[in-house]
Design a protein around this motif. Structure first.
Motif, PDB file in Angstrom:
ATOM      1  N   SER A 456      48.681  32.158  44.665  1.00  0.00           N
ATOM      2  CA  SER A 456      47.536  32.262  45.232  1.00  0.00           C
ATOM      3  C   SER A 456      47.232  34.509  45.599  1.00  0.00           C
ATOM      4  CB  SER A 456      48.102  32.222  47.079  1.00  0.00           C
ATOM      5  OG  SER A 456      47.164  32.367  48.142  1.00  0.00           O
ATOM      6  N   GLU A 457      47.872  35.184  45.203  1.00  0.00           N
ATOM      7  CA  GLU A 457      48.201  36.343  44.511  1.00  0.00           C
ATOM      8  C   GLU A 457      47.612  36.985  43.322  1.00  0.00           C
ATOM      9  OE1 GLU A 457      52.027  37.396  45.488  1.00  0.00           O
ATOM     10  OE2 GLU A 457      52.090  37.308  47.318  1.00  0.00           O
ATOM     11  N   ASN A 458      47.304  36.060  42.960  1.00  0.00           N
ATOM     12  CA  ASN A 458      46.698  36.289  41.422  1.00  0.00           C
ATOM     13  C   ASN A 458      45.694  36.213  41.229  1.00  0.00           C
ATOM     14  OD1 ASN A 458      46.320  35.708  38.154  1.00  0.00           O
ATOM     15  ND2 ASN A 458      48.364  35.341  37.865  1.00  0.00           N
ATOM     16  N   ASN A 459      45.534  37.485  41.061  1.00  0.00           N
ATOM     17  CA  ASN A 459      43.531  37.707  40.139  1.00  0.00           C
ATOM     18  C   ASN A 459      43.068  37.202  39.526  1.00  0.00           C
ATOM     19  OD1 ASN A 459      43.393  38.790  43.206  1.00  0.00           O
ATOM     20  ND2 ASN A 459      44.727  40.820  42.603  1.00  0.00           N
ATOM     21  N   ASP A 460      43.593  36.594  38.823  1.00  0.00           N
ATOM     22  CA  ASP A 460      43.448  36.041  37.162  1.00  0.00           C
ATOM     23  C   ASP A 460      41.780  34.873  36.893  1.00  0.00           C
ATOM     24  OD1 ASP A 460      44.756  37.562  35.634  1.00  0.00           O
ATOM     25  OD2 ASP A 460      46.017  35.678  35.616  1.00  0.00           O
ATOM     26  N   ALA A 461      40.613  34.839  35.972  1.00  0.00           N
ATOM     27  CA  ALA A 461      39.727  34.653  36.953  1.00  0.00           C
ATOM     28  C   ALA A 461      40.472  33.215  36.997  1.00  0.00           C
ATOM     29  CB  ALA A 461      38.882  34.273  35.306  1.00  0.00           C
ATOM     30  N   ASP A 462      41.344  32.548  36.542  1.00  0.00           N
ATOM     31  CA  ASP A 462      41.499  31.060  36.450  1.00  0.00           C
ATOM     32  C   ASP A 462      41.782  30.379  38.250  1.00  0.00           C
ATOM     33  OD1 ASP A 462      40.850  29.686  34.388  1.00  0.00           O
ATOM     34  OD2 ASP A 462      42.671  30.529  33.412  1.00  0.00           O
ATOM     35  N   ARG A 464      41.007  33.063  40.678  1.00  0.00           N
ATOM     36  CA  ARG A 464      40.540  34.241  41.608  1.00  0.00           C
ATOM     37  C   ARG A 464      39.796  33.559  43.330  1.00  0.00           C
ATOM     38  NH1 ARG A 464      37.158  37.318  38.436  1.00  0.00           N
ATOM     39  NH2 ARG A 464      38.801  37.964  37.874  1.00  0.00           N
ATOM     40  N   GLN A 465      39.985  32.100  42.723  1.00  0.00           N
ATOM     41  CA  GLN A 465      38.795  31.109  43.881  1.00  0.00           C
ATOM     42  C   GLN A 465      40.139  31.150  45.270  1.00  0.00           C
ATOM     43  OE1 GLN A 465      35.981  32.193  44.797  1.00  0.00           O
ATOM     44  NE2 GLN A 465      35.466  33.252  43.108  1.00  0.00           N
ATOM     45  N   LYS A 467      43.484  30.760  47.154  1.00  0.00           N
ATOM     46  CA  LYS A 467      43.745  31.634  48.222  1.00  0.00           C
ATOM     47  C   LYS A 467      44.413  31.062  49.733  1.00  0.00           C
ATOM     48  CE  LYS A 467      43.188  35.721  46.170  1.00  0.00           C
ATOM     49  NZ  LYS A 467      43.434  35.208  45.520  1.00  0.00           N
TER      50      LYS A 467
END
Length: 804
Positions: A456-462, A464-465, A467
């Motif tokens: 949930s805290e990961n902002n990678d492209a896979d 990012r959506q 949360k």
């Protein structure tokens, strides 16, 4: 531009427009649904009539067939027609016909064409003249046999006339070409093992339509038959004619009329040829059991029509057509619509002054209350405040709204705590049900929550959506994780805990060993018997030793096969089959002491005479447990794709001992895998609130793969949400490392990660999520809390990460 108007006029005009629109819409809907209700009412009425007539026909059919079945048990029933001993048959036939007023005749036809018939003369006054019978003749007996002089041409027909006390009044004879064996009722009955019913046809003697029931007499080529008139059926249809315009017509599969509410059975004489033809065409087109509108402009006819099937017999279908004028059904509803329109107009006029008065004092505080209510709906309980109004009721309502908001908040919190406790209790119950599950349901959510937090805290492209932004979202995911194995409540413990192939509730190897003991003692007995017959003692000792040693070897082999520790090759299976061919003698009834459920599996199995020789090992019919009430269509409709075995369980000894790997049969393996299906079914039936709707998805997808090879629905990566893919990793890691399972040791961290890496390569788990699982060190955090010290070895995660 619109001319500004006061709020009162604005609300009034809008309110009136809404009321007019609603009234028009409601009246339109009322008209539409009234028609539907009228059709439904007609349909229900027609169905009830059909069911009543069906019950009458079925009850008559059942009684008649029961009469046939009982009558064929009479002794001397197949005697030649001229045999004097037929007097007892005459008496019994007469008694049966006295008990049923519509029986015209009972008779027996023989394969050689001979015929014996008892006729109820009381059924019609015309019969006396037709048979030229004496005035006091109550029964007429007809016997037809071959002529001794001209066997191939004419046959002898003898008439015997009896009074009510079955005393012979007179007799006469003539010739006849009648052959019973050539009659349709004889041919149909001879070709069936059950009683048959013919289509209605005209009884020549009575000049009335009737039907024949016939049955081949067991153990002979003769046929027993009963002729029924349709008088009572016409009367029943007349009784069901509740309106002068209502008509009921009973007809056969070829369209000919059997009976009708007006007593006519000739379609050309009813005056309604077109309507009758329409009924028959409706049947032929398969448009049965539905209301159809029939309109004939030439005759100004408008009717509701329905055709339904009453009964189906071999070579005999019966249908009923029911019609009624549409006006009879629709007029009451149209009158109600007219009343509704008048009431709506009156109500509209009366509301105008009331609306003008109330709008100026209500609109503003009502809108304020609506705003507060919206906050409650959105569950923003802390933001709800009281409003100011000089109207006491609105002020009180505002206070009540604030109080209600606090009560709902407290109630929701209590309900949430109750639900959480219940779910934890359920998870504990599942874990406690079997030592094989351990603390699985409690530990999987911890792994899943840790991994979900990192993702949930990961902002990678896979990701990012993805949360989980609210407490509700986190709670929804945790509850889904806790409930992921709730379907195991339906899995029998002995299946989950099955440690040997012959184990059910107990290990049946003990029963098998007892049979070997019996054979051992049989060898001892045979040894002493042969010794007493002065056989060579030394040869007997050698024979006894070899025979009993062979038994020992065979039992050891069967016992080892029962453990299921080694792969069962074809050679081993063949030896099991060979051992099974040994026989032992059973002297006791194997059905004594069984429960009702067990005895049901013996239904249809003939009980052998005792003593009986049986195989040492066998697959018996009673070993098969039927899969009852399985709805395959619903199963597929829900998207489940697990192959369902034909039987619920197969307890066959050979079948289980020849399981190639492990101890579970195909049926038991499905029963274990079925826990996911049961999880989905159980959770999808629960009325979860809107913010908890994804619980069934999270709980029911942890055995799916990325390539559509999992179960129960064979979903792929694109069909699986990120939380669902997280659940699969958490479930597998916990299962591999669990150290509280009695059937295996927990894997070390390196072993578990290596196995999961193979699963990643086979696309059984999500590769990107697995890398986050490794890079985040979640496995170490979990290990420090739940794994034994000897399981916590070093893991080189670089070997499992994809180079950037």
């Amino acid at each position: 531009m619109f001319r500004p108007v006061s709020i009162r006029i604005n609300i009034l005009s809008n309110f009136l427009l809404v009321i007019v629109f609603i009234c028009v819409s409601l009246l339109g809907f009322q008209y539409y649904f009234s028609q539907q209700m009228a059709v439904s009412a007609a349909h229900n009425s027609f169905i009830q009539t059909g069911e009543k007539i069906t019950q009458y026909i079925q009850s008559r059919d059942i009684l008649t067939k029961n009469m046939l079945n009982l009558t064929e048990l009479y002794p001397n029933l197949t005697l030649p027609p001229m045999d004097p001993r037929n007097s007892e048959t005459i008496s019994r036939f007469a008694l049966n016909m006295q008990r049923s007023a519509n029986i015209y005749a009972m008779y027996i036809g023989h394969q050689n064409g001979d015929f014996f018939e008892v006729i109820n003369m009381k059924l019609s006054a015309d019969l006396q003249q037709h048979f030229n019978a004496p005035e006091n003749a109550r029964w007429t007996i007809i016997r037809i046999t071959a002529s001794p002089e001209k066997k191939d041409e004419q046959r002898i027909r003898r008439f015997d006339f009896y009074d009510a006390d079955l005393k012979l009044i007179s007799s006469r004879s003539d010739t006849s070409a009648y052959l019973a064996s050539k009659r349709p009722w004889f041919i149909q009955a001879s070709q069936s093992e059950q009683a048959i019913r013919t289509d209605p046809y005209l009884f020549t003697n009575l000049q009335q339509k009737g039907i024949t029931f016939a049955k081949k007499i067991s153990g002979s080529n003769a046929v027993l038959a009963i002729d029924f008139t349709l008088t009572k059926l016409n009367n029943l249809l007349q009784q069901e004619k509740t309106d002068p315009s209502r008509k009921l017509v009973l007809f056969g599969r070829d369209g000919h009329i059997i009976a009708s509410s007006d007593g006519q059975t000739d379609s050309t004489q009813t005056g309604e040829e077109k309507l009758n033809a329409f009924l028959i065409q409706t049947l032929k087109k398969g448009r049965t059991d539905r209301i159809i509108r029939y309109q004939d402009k030439n005759k100004s006819e408008d009717k509701f029509v329905m055709v339904t099937t009453l009964s189906r017999e071999q070579n005999a279908d019966t249908h009923i057509g029911i019609t009624i004028d549409a006006a009879v059904i629709l007029n009451p509803y149209i009158e109600k619509i007219a009343y509704s329109l008048a009431i709506a107009l009156l109500f509209l006029l009366l509301t105008i002054p009331f609306i003008l008065y109330m709008t100026s004092r209500i609109v503003k505080p009502v809108k304020a209350l609506m705003r507060q209510n919206r906050k409650i709906k959105d569950r923003h309980f802390a933001d709800v405040i009281p409003i100011k109004s000089n109207i006491i009721e609105l002020a009180d309502l505002s206070d009540s709204l604030v109080s209600m908001s606090k009560s709902i908040q407290a109630y929701e919190k209590a309900q949430q705590e109750l639900m959480d406790s219940f779910i934890h209790l359920l998870a504990d119950a599942i874990d406690s049900k079997s030592a094989y599950t351990g603390g699985h349901c409690q530990r999987v959510p911890e792994i899943a929550m840790m991994l979900a937090k990192i993702v949930s805290e990961n902002n990678d492209a896979d990701f990012r959506q993805f949360k989980l932004a609210t407490d509700d979202a986190w709670r929804e995911f945790e509850m889904g994780a806790l409930l992921h194995d709730c379907g195991k409540l339906t899995t029998p413990e002995y299946v989950v805990d099955k440690s040997t192939k012959l184990e059910t509730i107990y290990n049946r190897i003990h029963e098998v060993r007892t049979r070997f003991e019996v054979l051992w003692r049989d060898i001892d007995i045979e040894y002493y018997q042969r010794l007493a017959q002065h056989h060579n003692p030394e040869e007997l000792k050698a024979w006894k030793h070899d025979a009993q040693q062979s038994l020992q070897d065979d039992f050891v082999f069967v016992s080892e096969a029962n453990i299921g520790g080694e792969f069962m090759s074809e050679d081993k299976k063949a030896r099991i089959q060979s051992i099974a061919q040994r026989t032992w003698t059973r002297h006791f009834n194997d059905r004594l002491g069984l429960s009702d459920v067990e005895l049901m599996r013996y239904e249809g199995i003939e009980e052998p005479a005792l003593p009986v020789d049986e195989q040492l090992l066998s697959d018996k019919t009673e070993h098969l447990v039927e899969r009852l009430n399985f709805d395959e269509e619903a199963y597929k409709k829900q998207g489940f794709k697990l192959d369902v075995p034909e039987y619920l369980y197969n307890y066959g000894e050979l079948y289980n001992l020849c399981i190639e790997k492990g101890t579970l049969s195909n049926e038991e393996r499905f029963k274990i895998n079925e826990h996911v299906i049961m999880t989905i079914k159980m959770l999808e039936q629960l009325p979860f609130p809107e913010h908890m709707q994804k619980i069934p998805e999270y709980a029911g997808t942890h055995h799916e793969t990325m390539i559509n090879t999992g179960y129960p629905r064979q979903l792929g990566k694109e069909q699986l949400s990120i939380p669902a893919r997280i659940m699969a990793i958490a479930d597998i890691f916990e299962a591999l490392t669990a150290s509280d399972r009695p059937y295996k040791k927990g894997k070390t961290l390196s072993e578990a990660i290596r196995i999961m890496n193979f699963m990643k390569q086979d696309q059984h788990i999500d590769a990107e999520l697995f890398e986050i699982f490794l890079q985040s060190g979640i496995y170490n955090d979990y290990a420090g809390k739940y794994l034994k010290q000897e399981q916590m070895d070093d893991v080189d995660i670089k070997a499992y990460l994809v180079p950037v």
